[in-house]
Design a protein around this motif. Structure first.
Motif, PDB file in Angstrom:
ATOM      1  N   ARG A 206       0.799  -1.192   0.054  1.00  9.87           N
ATOM      2  CA  ARG A 206      -0.029   0.149   0.174  1.00  9.87           C
ATOM      3  C   ARG A 206       0.883   1.181  -0.025  1.00  9.87           C
ATOM      4  NH1 ARG A 206      -5.505  -0.947   0.368  1.00  9.87           N
ATOM      5  NH2 ARG A 206      -5.890  -2.948  -0.192  1.00  9.87           N
ATOM      6  N   ILE A 207       2.065   0.960  -0.006  1.00 11.00           N
ATOM      7  CA  ILE A 207       3.024   2.273  -0.356  1.00 11.00           C
ATOM      8  C   ILE A 207       2.931   2.787  -1.597  1.00 11.00           C
ATOM      9  CG2 ILE A 207       5.389   3.073  -0.475  1.00 11.00           C
ATOM     10  CD1 ILE A 207       6.063   1.255   1.844  1.00 11.00           C
ATOM     11  N   SER A 208       2.660   4.347  -1.825  1.00  7.39           N
ATOM     12  CA  SER A 208       2.200   4.774  -3.193  1.00  7.39           C
ATOM     13  C   SER A 208       3.346   5.586  -3.871  1.00  7.39           C
ATOM     14  CB  SER A 208       1.174   5.669  -2.913  1.00  7.39           C
ATOM     15  OG  SER A 208       1.361   6.885  -2.017  1.00  7.39           O
ATOM     16  N   LEU A 209       4.347   6.052  -3.115  1.00  9.76           N
ATOM     17  CA  LEU A 209       5.582   6.991  -3.485  1.00  9.76           C
ATOM     18  C   LEU A 209       6.811   6.050  -3.980  1.00  9.76           C
ATOM     19  CD1 LEU A 209       4.669  10.091  -1.653  1.00  9.76           C
ATOM     20  CD2 LEU A 209       3.927   9.766  -3.865  1.00  9.76           C
ATOM     21  N   GLN A 210       7.244   6.302  -4.915  1.00  6.97           N
ATOM     22  CA  GLN A 210       8.675   5.373  -5.355  1.00  6.97           C
ATOM     23  C   GLN A 210       9.591   5.531  -4.299  1.00  6.97           C
ATOM     24  OE1 GLN A 210       8.612   3.378  -7.455  1.00  6.97           O
ATOM     25  NE2 GLN A 210      10.700   2.861  -7.374  1.00  6.97           N
ATOM     26  N   PRO A 211      10.009   6.917  -3.955  1.00  6.84           N
ATOM     27  CA  PRO A 211      11.101   6.837  -3.092  1.00  6.84           C
ATOM     28  C   PRO A 211      11.012   6.021  -1.741  1.00  6.84           C
ATOM     29  CG  PRO A 211      10.664   9.134  -3.700  1.00  6.84           C
ATOM     30  CD  PRO A 211       9.700   8.198  -4.235  1.00  6.84           C
ATOM     31  N   VAL A 212       9.755   5.975  -1.222  1.00  9.85           N
ATOM     32  CA  VAL A 212       9.632   5.326   0.238  1.00  9.85           C
ATOM     33  C   VAL A 212       9.599   3.909  -0.376  1.00  9.85           C
ATOM     34  CG1 VAL A 212       7.989   4.806   1.957  1.00  9.85           C
ATOM     35  CG2 VAL A 212       8.229   7.371   0.861  1.00  9.85           C
ATOM     36  N   GLY A 241       2.901 -16.263   6.077  1.00 12.33           N
ATOM     37  CA  GLY A 241       1.859 -17.043   6.204  1.00 12.33           C
ATOM     38  C   GLY A 241       0.465 -16.795   6.795  1.00 12.33           C
ATOM     39  N   ILE A 242       0.023 -15.511   6.348  1.00 14.58           N
ATOM     40  CA  ILE A 242      -0.931 -14.797   6.935  1.00 14.58           C
ATOM     41  C   ILE A 242      -2.152 -15.418   6.514  1.00 14.58           C
ATOM     42  CG2 ILE A 242      -0.992 -13.122   4.915  1.00 14.58           C
ATOM     43  CD1 ILE A 242      -2.234 -11.083   6.831  1.00 14.58           C
ATOM     44  N   GLU A 243      -3.087 -15.688   7.422  1.00 14.54           N
ATOM     45  CA  GLU A 243      -4.509 -16.321   7.204  1.00 14.54           C
ATOM     46  C   GLU A 243      -5.358 -15.187   6.134  1.00 14.54           C
ATOM     47  OE1 GLU A 243      -6.419 -16.652  10.960  1.00 14.54           O
ATOM     48  OE2 GLU A 243      -4.582 -18.121  11.577  1.00 14.54           O
ATOM     49  N   GLU A 244      -6.123 -16.086   5.270  1.00 17.71           N
ATOM     50  CA  GLU A 244      -6.786 -15.287   4.409  1.00 17.71           C
ATOM     51  C   GLU A 244      -7.922 -14.314   4.905  1.00 17.71           C
ATOM     52  OE1 GLU A 244      -6.857 -15.296   1.325  1.00 17.71           O
ATOM     53  OE2 GLU A 244      -4.908 -16.303   1.291  1.00 17.71           O
ATOM     54  N   GLY A 245      -8.397 -14.679   6.225  1.00 17.75           N
ATOM     55  CA  GLY A 245      -9.513 -13.935   6.954  1.00 17.75           C
ATOM     56  C   GLY A 245      -8.788 -12.703   7.395  1.00 17.75           C
ATOM     57  N   LYS A 246      -7.349 -12.610   7.791  1.00 11.69           N
ATOM     58  CA  LYS A 246      -6.517 -11.485   8.313  1.00 11.69           C
ATOM     59  C   LYS A 246      -6.227 -10.646   7.037  1.00 11.69           C
ATOM     60  CE  LYS A 246      -4.809 -13.501  12.555  1.00 11.69           C
ATOM     61  NZ  LYS A 246      -3.462 -13.798  13.252  1.00 11.69           N
ATOM     62  N   LYS A 247      -5.850 -11.426   5.946  1.00 16.42           N
ATOM     63  CA  LYS A 247      -5.669 -10.546   4.743  1.00 16.42           C
ATOM     64  C   LYS A 247      -7.081  -9.697   4.420  1.00 16.42           C
ATOM     65  CE  LYS A 247      -2.440 -13.311   2.042  1.00 16.42           C
ATOM     66  NZ  LYS A 247      -2.172 -14.313   0.804  1.00 16.42           N
ATOM     67  N   ALA A 248      -8.008 -10.401   4.267  1.00 16.25           N
ATOM     68  CA  ALA A 248      -9.240  -9.516   4.146  1.00 16.25           C
ATOM     69  C   ALA A 248      -9.480  -8.311   5.004  1.00 16.25           C
ATOM     70  CB  ALA A 248     -10.512 -10.289   4.160  1.00 16.25           C
ATOM     71  N   MET A 249      -9.308  -8.441   6.474  1.00 18.09           N
ATOM     72  CA  MET A 249      -9.332  -7.417   7.282  1.00 18.09           C
ATOM     73  C   MET A 249      -8.190  -6.452   7.222  1.00 18.09           C
ATOM     74  SD  MET A 249     -10.397  -9.191  10.987  1.00 18.09           S
ATOM     75  CE  MET A 249      -9.140 -10.846  10.692  1.00 18.09           C
ATOM     76  N   GLN A 250      -7.017  -6.765   6.812  1.00 19.11           N
ATOM     77  CA  GLN A 250      -6.264  -5.801   6.463  1.00 19.11           C
ATOM     78  C   GLN A 250      -6.380  -5.193   5.148  1.00 19.11           C
ATOM     79  OE1 GLN A 250      -2.562  -7.979   6.131  1.00 19.11           O
ATOM     80  NE2 GLN A 250      -1.856  -7.226   8.290  1.00 19.11           N
ATOM     81  N   ALA A 251      -6.905  -5.616   4.214  1.00 19.74           N
ATOM     82  CA  ALA A 251      -7.361  -4.924   2.919  1.00 19.74           C
ATOM     83  C   ALA A 251      -8.288  -3.910   3.294  1.00 19.74           C
ATOM     84  CB  ALA A 251      -7.831  -5.805   1.754  1.00 19.74           C
ATOM     85  N   ASP A 252      -9.567  -4.297   4.259  1.00 18.48           N
ATOM     86  CA  ASP A 252     -10.484  -3.497   4.399  1.00 18.48           C
ATOM     87  C   ASP A 252     -10.012  -2.256   5.215  1.00 18.48           C
ATOM     88  OD1 ASP A 252     -13.490  -2.769   4.688  1.00 18.48           O
ATOM     89  OD2 ASP A 252     -12.979  -2.793   6.665  1.00 18.48           O
ATOM     90  N   TYR A 253      -9.110  -2.444   6.071  1.00 21.63           N
ATOM     91  CA  TYR A 253      -8.413  -1.564   6.858  1.00 21.63           C
ATOM     92  C   TYR A 253      -7.705  -0.457   6.108  1.00 21.63           C
ATOM     93  CZ  TYR A 253      -5.944   0.401  11.110  1.00 21.63           C
ATOM     94  OH  TYR A 253      -5.288   1.110  11.917  1.00 21.63           O
ATOM     95  N   TYR A 254      -6.712  -0.912   5.306  1.00 21.42           N
ATOM     96  CA  TYR A 254      -6.146  -0.011   4.319  1.00 21.42           C
ATOM     97  C   TYR A 254      -6.707   0.431   3.220  1.00 21.42           C
ATOM     98  CZ  TYR A 254      -2.260  -1.013   7.518  1.00 21.42           C
ATOM     99  OH  TYR A 254      -1.746  -1.134   8.854  1.00 21.42           O
ATOM    100  N   ASP A 255      -8.023   0.049   2.840  1.00 19.79           N
ATOM    101  CA  ASP A 255      -8.813   0.584   1.826  1.00 19.79           C
ATOM    102  C   ASP A 255      -8.782   1.957   1.775  1.00 19.79           C
ATOM    103  OD1 ASP A 255      -9.765   0.350  -0.807  1.00 19.79           O
ATOM    104  OD2 ASP A 255     -11.856  -0.153  -0.038  1.00 19.79           O
ATOM    105  N   GLY A 256      -8.787   2.710   0.695  1.00 25.48           N
ATOM    106  CA  GLY A 256      -9.113   4.202   0.551  1.00 25.48           C
ATOM    107  C   GLY A 256      -7.961   4.839  -0.347  1.00 25.48           C
ATOM    108  N   ALA A 257      -8.138   6.075  -0.595  1.00 21.56           N
ATOM    109  CA  ALA A 257      -7.261   6.820  -1.329  1.00 21.56           C
ATOM    110  C   ALA A 257      -5.815   6.974  -0.723  1.00 21.56           C
ATOM    111  CB  ALA A 257      -7.642   8.352  -1.299  1.00 21.56           C
ATOM    112  N   GLY A 258      -5.764   7.073   0.581  1.00 26.81           N
ATOM    113  CA  GLY A 258      -4.269   7.038   1.051  1.00 26.81           C
ATOM    114  C   GLY A 258      -3.761   5.679   1.682  1.00 26.81           C
ATOM    115  N   GLY A 259      -4.738   4.793   1.451  1.00 28.50           N
ATOM    116  CA  GLY A 259      -4.085   3.288   1.872  1.00 28.50           C
ATOM    117  C   GLY A 259      -4.066   3.374   3.586  1.00 28.50           C
ATOM    118  N   LYS A 260      -5.015   3.936   4.176  1.00 27.02           N
ATOM    119  CA  LYS A 260      -4.819   4.104   5.565  1.00 27.02           C
ATOM    120  C   LYS A 260      -5.365   2.838   6.155  1.00 27.02           C
ATOM    121  CE  LYS A 260      -5.483   7.057   9.735  1.00 27.02           C
ATOM    122  NZ  LYS A 260      -5.936   5.850  10.493  1.00 27.02           N
TER     123      LYS A 260
END
Length: 260
Positions: A206-212, A241-260
């Motif tokens: 979810r990092i968006s800028l090339q230098p970072v 080895g992250i579980e699929e359920g946790k992946k979904a929760m992370q995706a929802d949490y970081y979803d958005g323009a800024g990946g927050k």
């Protein structure tokens, strides 16, 4: 001279409230007492800041790291990372605002606590609690301090980070993720037993800028080299080895323009 045994005065619990969460319910649970509101002095606010020093970042606790970094630790290193922004990108940024944003963006966690993607609190509810807390800090605590100007500036910068529409906010979101990745690798290296914290490596996507991203790539190569040297290690650490359920929760949490 010996002193009688005292309770552990270093323990500062995040307030737990019954029913719907509100600022006032949380304030009633603060062990040092509810800060004075409406003062022309910033001292009550200064006391609230102590909670950032003592409140631990929650994600590490699930892996047995009970005395991990505090919220203030995290924001402090973020501000120093910002100062090393590559010149080409720094020329496009208001660097003073970025440093302030690093030091302000998690301020609401002084009362709300550090809510992680797997805590079962929805993103809208997390946002509501944090917004209410920032309104409390910047108006009820700081509204009469120096005419309220500093509080108003803090509130504006915090909202800019939340809205994640400016280059400064995108950069600070990326720095937030980079600081997490650094801490992940450092804890893994310091552990006396195998400690795979790879589920946190998700934030790199979810990092968006090339230098970072270049910093993050370098760090992940460092991590790979470390694990390659561990004789007991077996398996792929790409995502821990992250579980699929946790992946979904992370995706929802970081979803958005800024990946927050």
């Amino acid at each position: 001279m010996t002193f009688p045994s005292l309770p552990d005065v270093t323990i500062v619990e995040t307030p737990r409230v019954d029913g719907a969460w509100t600022v006032d319910k949380a304030l009633e649970k603060i062990s040092t007492g509810k800060p004075t509101e409406g003062s022309t002095s910033p001292v009550p606010y200064f006391h609230m800041l102590e909670r950032l020093k003592t409140t631990k970042r929650e994600g590490w606790k699930r892996f047995g790291i009970s005395r991990g970094e505090s919220i203030a630790d995290h924001m402090y290193r973020m501000s120093l990372l910002t100062m090393l922004c590559p010149p080409d990108l720094a020329a496009k940024l208001d660097m003073a605002k970025c440093i302030k944003m690093c030091l302000i963006h998690d301020m609401a966690e002084s009362l709300v606590g550090d809510i992680t993607p797997v805590d079962g609190v929805s993103k809208p509810e997390k946002s509501r609690r944090e917004t209410e807390t920032m309104d409390y800090i910047t108006t009820r605590l700081l509204g009469n301090v120096h005419g309220g100007d500093v509080g108003a500036e803090m509130r504006k910068i915090w909202q800019e980070y939340e809205d994640s529409k400016t280059l400064e906010s995108h950069f600070v979101h990326d720095i937030d993720k980079m600081e997490l990745l650094l801490q992940m690798v450092e804890y893994e290296k310091r552990a006396e037993r195998k400690l795979d914290l790879g589920e946190f490596s998700y934030v790199k996507t979810r990092i968006s800028l090339q230098p970072v991203m270049e910093w993050a790539d370098e760090l992940m190569k460092e991590r790979e080299a470390f694990w390659a040297g561990q004789a007991h290690f077996r398996g792929d650490l790409a995502d821990g080895g992250i579980e699929e359920g946790k992946k979904a929760m992370q995706a929802d949490y970081y979803d958005g323009a800024g990946g927050k």
